[in-house]
Design a protein around this motif. Structure first.
Motif, short mmCIF file in Angstrom:
data_model
loop_
_atom_site.label_atom_id
_atom_site.label_comp_id
_atom_site.label_asym_id
_atom_site.label_seq_id
_atom_site.Cartn_x
_atom_site.Cartn_y
_atom_site.Cartn_z
N PRO A 184 0.78 -1.25 0.00
CA PRO A 184 0.00 0.00 0.00
C PRO A 184 0.81 1.29 0.00
O PRO A 184 0.30 2.33 -0.46
CB PRO A 184 -0.85 -0.12 1.28
N VAL A 185 2.04 1.31 0.48
CA VAL A 185 2.85 2.53 0.54
C VAL A 185 4.06 2.44 -0.39
O VAL A 185 4.26 3.29 -1.25
CB VAL A 185 3.30 2.84 1.98
N SER A 186 4.86 1.41 -0.24
CA SER A 186 6.09 1.27 -1.04
C SER A 186 5.80 0.89 -2.48
O SER A 186 6.62 1.13 -3.37
CB SER A 186 7.02 0.23 -0.41
N GLY A 187 4.64 0.26 -2.71
CA GLY A 187 4.32 -0.21 -4.06
C GLY A 187 5.05 -1.48 -4.45
O GLY A 187 5.00 -1.90 -5.61
N ALA A 188 5.74 -2.12 -3.50
CA ALA A 188 6.46 -3.36 -3.78
C ALA A 188 5.50 -4.42 -4.31
O ALA A 188 4.42 -4.64 -3.74
CB ALA A 188 7.16 -3.85 -2.52
N LYS A 189 5.87 -5.09 -5.40
CA LYS A 189 5.01 -6.08 -6.04
C LYS A 189 5.29 -7.48 -5.50
O LYS A 189 6.44 -7.84 -5.24
CB LYS A 189 5.22 -6.07 -7.56
N GLU A 195 7.41 0.70 5.92
CA GLU A 195 6.37 1.73 5.80
C GLU A 195 4.99 1.11 5.51
O GLU A 195 3.95 1.65 5.92
CB GLU A 195 6.74 2.75 4.72
N ASP A 196 4.99 -0.04 4.83
CA ASP A 196 3.73 -0.73 4.55
C ASP A 196 3.18 -1.38 5.82
O ASP A 196 1.97 -1.34 6.08
CB ASP A 196 3.95 -1.82 3.50
N GLU A 197 4.07 -1.97 6.61
CA GLU A 197 3.65 -2.60 7.85
C GLU A 197 3.03 -1.59 8.80
O GLU A 197 2.01 -1.86 9.45
CB GLU A 197 4.83 -3.30 8.52
N LYS A 198 3.63 -0.41 8.86
CA LYS A 198 3.06 0.67 9.69
C LYS A 198 1.66 1.02 9.20
O LYS A 198 0.72 1.17 9.98
CB LYS A 198 3.97 1.89 9.63
N PHE A 199 1.52 1.13 7.89
CA PHE A 199 0.23 1.52 7.30
C PHE A 199 -0.85 0.49 7.60
O PHE A 199 -1.95 0.84 8.05
CB PHE A 199 0.37 1.71 5.79
N VAL A 200 -0.58 -0.80 7.34
CA VAL A 200 -1.63 -1.82 7.50
C VAL A 200 -1.98 -2.02 8.98
O VAL A 200 -3.14 -2.29 9.32
CB VAL A 200 -1.23 -3.17 6.85
#
Length: 277
Positions: free
Chosen positions: A124-129, A212-217
């Motif tokens: 959701p934040v980094s855009g990592a696929k 940064e994604d882990e923080k977001f979710v």
């Protein structure tokens, strides 16, 4: 010239061999479903983003058996399946079922196909696929009419509203699984159905998350607490609002992080009868 000997069809019993399955049974007990189960077989599934996706399914094939026949011809199921090699796909379901009825002398046929389906998701934040796996199912039957059900199992995160209310620091959460089955009038993409169900939990699940994604979710789940009841109610409202869906069932199971048991809820609706409540 010597005459050419014509070989019998692979779906036709050899004339010199006894057909034991077609011997008469005197117990007068008809069988609703008889056949073969748990066949591993390659199939082709329509992919919204890549046209098609090749995967390997577990296949069950059944027909009904009249009371006066001793048994069905199990090998014919495999022969029919093999005759559609490279063509086991959604648009062939009714054709395969019709062939099963014809070759096995049945009035009804059933085909169940469960398979892993992969969707590329962006964090959701980094855009990592990364590729996310979902378990999907086709359930098709043919008696007088053709019936088809699409099923998906979708993992989500759920955060307990009660825990959030009571605790001064954080709240307990768990991975949950939502299982949905639908009948529909017009074609429905697997991806679209999964997207709807993922929005019913506290947060979607991802294969790959950066810091940064882990923080977001984590924060997103905290701001969207859901009981198992909330999840099936949210899914019910969203599925009922889709005009192409004629029937659905939805289940949610939370694998509780602070209890040994799971929490569970389920809803079923037949939209053909206008029952959307």
């Amino acid at each position: 010239m010597p005459q050419k000997t014509e070989c019998p069809s692979p779906l036709t019993p050899h004339p010199s061999l006894s057909d034991v399955q077609r011997r008469r049974d005197t117990r007068k007990v008809a069988i609703s479903k008889v056949g073969v189960k748990d066949i591993s077989y390659p199939i082709v599934v329509m992919d919204k983003n890549r046209s098609v996706q090749h995967t390997v399914a577990r296949v069950n094939m059944y027909v009904d058996l009249p009371h006066h026949f001793k048994g069905t011809h199990m090998s014919r199921f495999i022969e029919i399946l093999n005759s559609y090699r490279e063509k086991i796909a959604l648009d062939k379901m009714e054709t395969i079922l019709q062939k099963m009825k014809e070759k096995l002398g049945a009035t009804s046929a059933h085909l169940e196909i469960e398979f892993p389906y992969f969707i590329e998701k962006r964090a959701p934040v980094s855009g990592a696929k990364s590729l996310m796996e979902y378990t999907c199912e086709f359930k098709a039957s043919l008696g007088k009419d053709f019936d088809f059900i699409l099923g998906v199992r979708v993992p989500v995160t759920s955060l307990c509203p009660c825990s959030k209310e009571l605790a001064s620091h954080g709240a307990h959460n768990q991975r949950s699984v939502m299982t949905v089955q639908v009948r529909y009038r017009e074609f429905l993409w697997i991806e679209d159905l999964i997207e709807v169900i993922e929005s019913c939990g506290s947060s979607p699940v991802y294969s790959l998350l950066k810091r940064e994604d882990e923080k977001f979710v984590t924060e997103h789940a905290y701001e969207n607490p859901r009981f198992v009841e909330d999840m099936v109610r949210e899914a019910t409202l969203k599925l009922a609002a889709n005009d192409t869906i004629t029937w659905f069932s939805v289940e949610a199971e939370n694998y509780e992080s602070i209890h040994k048991h799971s929490a569970y809820a389920a809803v079923e609706r037949n939209m053909r009868n206008g029952n959307s409540g």
